[in-house]
Motif scaffolding. Sequence first.
Motif, PDB file in Angstrom:
ATOM      1  N   THR A 137      22.168  44.841  89.380  1.00 27.54           N
ATOM      2  CA  THR A 137      22.147  46.292  89.574  1.00 27.54           C
ATOM      3  C   THR A 137      23.446  46.964  89.158  1.00 27.54           C
ATOM      4  O   THR A 137      23.432  48.115  88.688  1.00 27.54           O
ATOM      5  N   ASN A 158      18.561  46.585  98.549  1.00 25.92           N
ATOM      6  CA  ASN A 158      18.443  45.272  97.901  1.00 25.92           C
ATOM      7  C   ASN A 158      17.412  45.247  96.780  1.00 25.92           C
ATOM      8  O   ASN A 158      16.863  44.186  96.469  1.00 25.92           O
ATOM      9  N   THR A 175      16.725  47.202  92.825  1.00 27.17           N
ATOM     10  CA  THR A 175      17.252  48.131  91.832  1.00 27.17           C
ATOM     11  C   THR A 175      16.371  49.343  91.613  1.00 27.17           C
ATOM     12  O   THR A 175      16.873  50.433  91.333  1.00 27.17           O
ATOM     13  N   ILE A 234      17.071  52.136  93.903  1.00 28.07           N
ATOM     14  CA  ILE A 234      18.481  52.503  93.718  1.00 28.07           C
ATOM     15  C   ILE A 234      18.623  53.466  92.551  1.00 28.07           C
ATOM     16  O   ILE A 234      19.244  54.524  92.657  1.00 28.07           O
ATOM     17  N   TYR A 238      24.049  48.330  95.278  1.00 24.65           N
ATOM     18  CA  TYR A 238      23.336  47.106  95.624  1.00 24.65           C
ATOM     19  C   TYR A 238      24.057  46.234  96.651  1.00 24.65           C
ATOM     20  O   TYR A 238      25.274  46.080  96.608  1.00 24.65           O
TER      21      TYR A 238
END
Lengths: 261, 261, 261, 261
Positions: free
Chosen positions: C110, D108, D110, D113, D125
């Motif tokens: 990420t 946790n 991506t 996110i 992350y």
Amino acid sequence: MFKLEDDKSYRMPAHFGGWIFDRDAQVTYHDVFGLAFLYTTDGDLLANYIPQGFELTKPQVMLQFQECRQVDWMAGSYYNLLTVAAPVRFKGQHDELEGAFALVVWENDTTPILTGNMMGVPKIYADIEDLHICEGTYRTRLSYEGNAFLRLEMTDPQPMDQQQVEALAGDVNSLGWRYIPKVGGPGADLSQPILFPMRSEPHSAWMGRGAVQWTPLTWEQNPTQHHIIKALAELPIIEMSPVLMTRGRMHLMEARGRVLQ
Amino acid sequence: MFKLEDDKSYRMPAHFGGWIFDRDAQVTYHDVFGLAFLYTTDGDLLANYIPQGFELTKPQVMLQFQECRQVDWMAGSYYNLLTVAAPVRFKGQHDELEGAFALVVWENDTTPILTGNMMGVPKIYADIEDLHICEGTYRTRLSYEGNAFLRLEMTDPQPMDQQQVEALAGDVNSLGWRYIPKVGGPGADLSQPILFPMRSEPHSAWMGRGAVQWTPLTWEQNPTQHHIIKALAELPIIEMSPVLMTRGRMHLMEARGRVLQ
Amino acid sequence: MFKLEDDKSYRMPAHFGGWIFDRDAQVTYHDVFGLAFLYTTDGDLLANYIPQGFELTKPQVMLQFQECRQVDWMAGSYYNLLTVAAPVRFKGQHDELEGAFALVVWENDTTPILTGNMMGVPKIYADIEDLHICEGTYRTRLSYEGNAFLRLEMTDPQPMDQQQVEALAGDVNSLGWRYIPKVGGPGADLSQPILFPMRSEPHSAWMGRGAVQWTPLTWEQNPTQHHIIKALAELPIIEMSPVLMTRGRMHLMEARGRVLQ
Amino acid sequence: MFKLEDDKSYRMPAHFGGWIFDRDAQVTYHDVFGLAFLYTTDGDLLANYIPQGFELTKPQVMLQFQECRQVDWMAGSYYNLLTVAAPVRFKGQHDELEGAFALVVWENDTTPILTGNMMGVPKIYADIEDLHICEGTYRTRLSYEGNAFLRLEMTDPQPMDQQQVEALAGDVNSLGWRYIPKVGGPGADLSQPILFPMRSEPHSAWMGRGAVQWTPLTWEQNPTQHHIIKALAELPIIEMSPVLMTRGRMHLMEARGRVLQ
């Protein structure tokens, strides 16, 4: 110098110490969410994977997916597993019983894999997704290094009433074949049928429709398991039974396990 | 019905088939990048973890970190491992030899863990970072569910010349203790010293300075390994030797492994 | 109270502080192992995914797999990526240049995904295997939650001579389209072509034969990327060029990136 | 050639297509299990991380851990997150409102996110364990590449009655600061306060005792987040409030988010 003590139990590496064996010990999984798929298959094909001493009672494959949570012996940690089993009768010189023969068990955590293998439960590794739950459909899949080989799906779950749920509680005769190879030669140092008793106590249950899809992998994709997946993928799915979904407790009674004779 | 054949080797689940045992088989790891840390410790403390039949030849702990790549039997896949070993002599009724006793081996892949355990190599799981390499410093760490318990660091590697590198090639007597517990009782069905021979063929090597940091974990953090980590963390690091970094081939000669007597 | 400073650079969350911008900064990836696949496709189809301002110079798809190691700004950590790009010419009011337009970049970490996205490199997540290397064959795959959608294979690599390798070094015009959506409405707050310059310095290189296999996924399998994979999978592979495998250094010159006009 | 359409929403890579914006869209998380930790801290220290335009209403740090399951827009998939927030009032030229300012959000996965960052939610992350639940204790931890930096624990949960639970339902003003850096220069192209409204509908709730433990990491251990963790670890925990544990539904109303003025 380290000395093993006779009344203790150990796991490898043993030389860091063991614990007093307790025959009445039981290990509780306080929260297990499971989906049980069942289908009839070709009994002759399936029998090819049933070792001597066992016989198939029905030409059926059972796939039991379980999200294990709140696992006592793992300090409350969790893992997922998928048991592939067949209904069998064991007839030995002393023992005669029926149960579910574990053809293979995939788990996504090494710790329970190792423990189980030592006791004859044929556990190996796969990545196993937690359930994806969307608009009444429950999906999971098993994969190895990014290649899915088993997809499971359940739709339209209907809750069972409390009386039906209570009737699901009970002991399970989980059966396996412990095979510990010789070091530096063919054949086994230990090769024996084993019983691994469990108790299931669901507090909720549902029935739904299921779909099972096996995808064979090549040697390049999964060098140590491809033959297992191929064998299972070649068992025809003749008729799917309804899927049983349950949530509740599970007890492992490893200390009451034994070698069958 | 499935029948085991005497001249074949199997792994659990055995009933999906095995393979003809080949005594001359060797398994090649074509690319192994390793860091070997060595330190003197308190020999009396260390001896607490050395089983009967073995004796310490030096009060030393060896930590061997390895990035295994291009692994033949895994179809070219890869994993990391960390071996904690001590230099020992085995004196049995028939066998007498020196080697490295594997106190514990952490690996980040279940497949080799399972295979090794069956042969008496005490492998358990940890997350193991590939090397982080930055400005001449090489770092890795081992953790379990997010809690680091071992940090390794090597700085200032100096290349060794070709003659020195060639002198590093050779056979390794890897020693272990196979302990297969009884089912449903204390004690073992198999409890025995084993030899697992390997051959190392580095093509490049360096010497550097090393640092080792153990962090004990609680039962809650690592219920099945905390006692192992605690034991190792309590061994004092009296003197660190230079770190040996190598890259090259490794051969496992599992088929030439044997139970020591 | 936190105040942003004009001469500093920040990343979200910005309020924990930034750093002085350095126009000459370059970020070095000290060890990059790459496989570049190239194939001709249907140019009209491919052009559907090329935004206004760019035009295709050849009907080609480039797949650049890279194992990035020893990454400075990540303190020596590592990740894998797969860039899907097409050769284009940008013609703006001020800028005119050729380069590789990044259709999509999959990465398995990420941290670089986030950083890149902010600069207009269209990075999204996939699990990406390190290379499996077995008997001269190099394989990797990309998957999402266990479902592989791209498999890459290279066989029979032939080393290039030093002069050829040196000729491979050079600057790369990596091009993207930065699209920052409006909050609470359709359309964009920023929608603009960008240049992200890199420099590649391989020290070794090989040519081999390649194979590329796309597998479309369903919405259920990959709800946020399935349309991207479908689009790429539908581009016909008309002719595969040889695969170029390289190992060496890479420099990102993010500070010299800019919005094209 | 690809052309963006004004009434559509896109995410990078935009050129594979977008969707019609729907102002009434809401995204439902059908099963969210949360633990909310709250403690008073030094308000002057905390204010260092609150951007201009916002002011602290209480010297408090809120840590909201959530296991998100049955996430509609992810086709029923799941992830964990930890929001660190502070209670603030926003006073702009047009807007005046109170809410929770998101200092940082660790997740946790991506996919969420990326989506969140584009909207100004400062997501980065971390590995985040599902809850380990053992004998009435609920534990989780956040780690980065094997190094834990935040451990959360809740003990002795007491169920709240139905009336109390219902009183917990309500809208949440989640506030953030969107910072989109310039390409190739210091400073921002977008730097603005944003509102991201959510609605929480718990069906069950408990109160318990909590413990929070921050562990700073070095640059080597976490080069892009160490300064954030250090800042948060330095905020003293003056008084812990009881932990609120909830289970239920959550709705994100991203389409009703907006830039505050």
